[in-house]
Each structure stands twice: as C-alpha cells, then as structure tokens.
Design an enzyme around this catalytic site. Structure first.
Site, PDB file in Angstrom:
ATOM      1  N   GLY A 124      43.699  51.839  59.434  1.00  0.00           N
ATOM      2  CA  GLY A 124      44.413  50.633  59.039  1.00  0.00           C
ATOM      3  C   GLY A 124      45.926  50.764  59.055  1.00  0.00           C
ATOM      4  N   ASN A 144      33.277  47.600  61.396  1.00  0.00           N
ATOM      5  CA  ASN A 144      33.233  47.795  59.940  1.00  0.00           C
ATOM      6  C   ASN A 144      34.120  46.717  59.329  1.00  0.00           C
ATOM      7  OD1 ASN A 144      33.289  48.635  57.316  1.00  0.00           O
ATOM      8  ND2 ASN A 144      34.563  50.455  57.689  1.00  0.00           N
ATOM      9  N   HIS A 166      32.246  56.726  54.066  1.00  0.00           N
ATOM     10  CA  HIS A 166      33.554  56.214  54.492  1.00  0.00           C
ATOM     11  C   HIS A 166      34.629  56.707  53.525  1.00  0.00           C
ATOM     12  CE1 HIS A 166      36.846  53.581  55.522  1.00  0.00           C
ATOM     13  NE2 HIS A 166      36.242  53.383  56.668  1.00  0.00           N
ATOM     14  N   GLU A 182      37.116  55.344  52.264  1.00  0.00           N
ATOM     15  CA  GLU A 182      37.462  54.424  51.170  1.00  0.00           C
ATOM     16  C   GLU A 182      36.465  54.551  50.021  1.00  0.00           C
ATOM     17  OE1 GLU A 182      37.766  50.964  53.665  1.00  0.00           O
ATOM     18  OE2 GLU A 182      39.555  51.829  54.590  1.00  0.00           O
ATOM     19  N   GLU A 224      37.024  59.890  61.352  1.00  0.00           N
ATOM     20  CA  GLU A 224      38.089  58.953  61.010  1.00  0.00           C
ATOM     21  C   GLU A 224      39.186  59.681  60.237  1.00  0.00           C
ATOM     22  OE1 GLU A 224      36.516  54.649  60.937  1.00  0.00           O
ATOM     23  OE2 GLU A 224      36.222  55.501  58.955  1.00  0.00           O
ATOM     24  N   LYS A 257      34.378  45.889  56.297  1.00  0.00           N
ATOM     25  CA  LYS A 257      34.873  46.214  54.948  1.00  0.00           C
ATOM     26  C   LYS A 257      34.683  44.995  54.022  1.00  0.00           C
ATOM     27  CE  LYS A 257      37.927  49.545  57.065  1.00  0.00           C
ATOM     28  NZ  LYS A 257      39.120  50.377  56.990  1.00  0.00           N
ATOM     29  N   SER A 296      42.504  52.745  63.590  1.00  0.00           N
ATOM     30  CA  SER A 296      43.404  51.938  64.413  1.00  0.00           C
ATOM     31  C   SER A 296      42.975  51.877  65.875  1.00  0.00           C
ATOM     32  CB  SER A 296      44.842  52.439  64.268  1.00  0.00           C
ATOM     33  OG  SER A 296      45.260  52.361  62.914  1.00  0.00           O
TER      34      SER A 296
END
Ligand code: PGA
Length: 251
Positions: A179, A13, A101, A103, A173, A15, A213
């Site tokens: 991250g 991904n 996702h 985000e 996730e 992003k 991560s």
C-alpha cells in the site's frame, strides 16, 4: 533445478473495502471483461465476509472467479464472538482463505502458531490457504529478509506432510511495500521467493505470489521472474478495469 509450476494466480485482496452493493457493482463491471482475458490465469477475489453471500448469488456455482475470505477461525463453531468458521465459508462457496496477512499479524497479533492452526484446518476441509509471509522494513535493513520469510514459512506449514503443503498457495509480501507504492525490486522479490520455495518439502510446485504495490504497470515484470507465479493485489484490485488489466498482463 527444482520443478516449477506454470500456474498463474491473481488474488484480489479487498481488505476492509466494499459493501455488498459495491462488491456486486464490481462484478457487474468485471464479469463482461472475462471473455477477453487469458483463460489460464486463476482468478480469486478475497472479499469482506459481508459481501460473500451476495457475490456467491451473482456468480453461482463453478464460476471462473473463485471466492476467497481474508481470515477464518480454526474452530468449526463455538463461543468465539465475532469470528467466522470454515463451515460458514464453505456454505458460501468460498474456496480460498488468506492466512497470515501482515495486517492481521500486526493488528490482531496473529502468531505463526495461529497461522499454522488455520492452515491445517483449511487443508483438512479441502480449502486452499493463501499463506502470506514477509519482512518489515527494519528486518530488511538488517539483512534478515531471508531468515524471516523462511522462519514464517516453516512456522505456518509446521507439521504438514509434503502432499498437504503442495495444496497451499504462498504469498511473499514485504510489509514496507504494501500500500505504499514502494515496490520491491523484482530480483529481490525473486530471491526471497526462491528461499520460501526451498524452506519446506512440498513447495516445489506451489504457486508463490508477490504482493506489495503490484499494479497493471509492473505485473508483467514481476511475472517474468521464474519464482513469481502470480500476485496478491490490494489497491490495484479495487477497480474492475485495473484488476482486469493485470490479468491480461499475467498470462
Ligand atoms: P497493495 O496490498 O497491493 O495495496 O500493496 C497488497 C496486500 O496487502 O495484499
């Protein structure tokens, strides 16, 4: 015991990273490594929309590397400024689309109903939705992880018959692990993923990926767990050497 899939899937991904030129540079470095990588790991790169055409040009049709998008609009066309539709993605050879996702849930206020609408149209178009779920750090601290991921999974897959559910990929996730370098303990991830698998009929043999991560140093440990079938990888998939190393460890 429920049946389990032996599929292994690693999804990069990217992003909002990589211009067209950078995406092609990645492929030029990554493709030569493919012959040395295990053949039974499915490889997907979810790139920015703007890089997809150039990547498709480099890969051609039927390449081992599958192209993914990071979002889609549920309508096929219309007055939706700034959005991208399924026919636009199909023309570029996209086979997978990440939906839900964290985000996008956070910054674009996507709801379970939005994610359900996208998942339905993707399946109807024979594309593979990669449906992401995961709890926040507050939810984890309040011991709501399992409730949260089960309700997100049911919301995303609401109204789908088991045969349709079976054509998805799920990704767990934990938001606090994305991250941050803070990994979710393998046993905790596996417990959440087992709950996801049991949330809806049809998920028994669907690949469920861990994300948050994941990197070359820990991929083997995650994939040793029975309910973890692969990874949705952000930061560690930006460099071709690192992503190739993860695929090497994933078989
Ligand atoms: P990360 O991102 O690997 O950089 O934690 C994963 C993701 O958000 O999909």
């Amino acid at each position: 015991m429920m049946p389990q899939t032996s599929r292994r899937v690693l999804v990069a991904n990217w992003k909002m990273n990589k211009t067209c030129v950078q995406a092609i540079d990645f492929l030029e470095a990554f493709i030569p490594q493919l012959p040395s990588l295990p053949t039974d790991v499915e490889i997907v790169i979810a790139a920015p929309f703007t890089a997809l055409a150039a990547m498709r040009g480099r890969l051609g049709v039927d390449h081992r590397i599958k192209l993914g998008a990071q979002n889609v609009h549920p309508q096929p066309s219309g007055a939706y400024t700034g959005e991208i539709s399924i026919p636009m993605l199909q023309e570029l050879g996209v086979t997978h689309v990440i939906v839900g996702h964290s985000e996008r849930r956070l910054y674009s206020h996507e709801t379970d109903a939005d994610i359900n609408a996208k998942t339905r149209v993707l399946l109807a178009a024979d594309l593979t939705p990669i449906v992401a779920v995961g709890e926040s750090s507050d939810e984890r601290d309040a011991s709501h992880t399992i409730d949260r991921v089960v309700s997100q999974t049911r919301g995303a897959l609401y109204g789908l018959i088991p045969d349709a559910v079976a054509r998805t990929i799920l990704a767990y996730e934990p938001i606090w692990a994305i991250g941050t370098g803070r990994n979710c303990a393998v046993a905790d991830a596996a417990a959440a993923m087992a709950a996801i698998r049991g949330a809806v009929d049809g998920l028994a043999e669907v690949p469920i990926l861990y994300g948050g991560s994941m990197k070359p140093e820990n991929v083997r440990e995650y994939l040793a767990a029975r309910d973890i079938n692969g990874g949705l990888v952000g930061g560690a998939a930006l460099a071709p050497e690192s992503f190739a190393e993860m695929i090497r460890h994933a078989a």
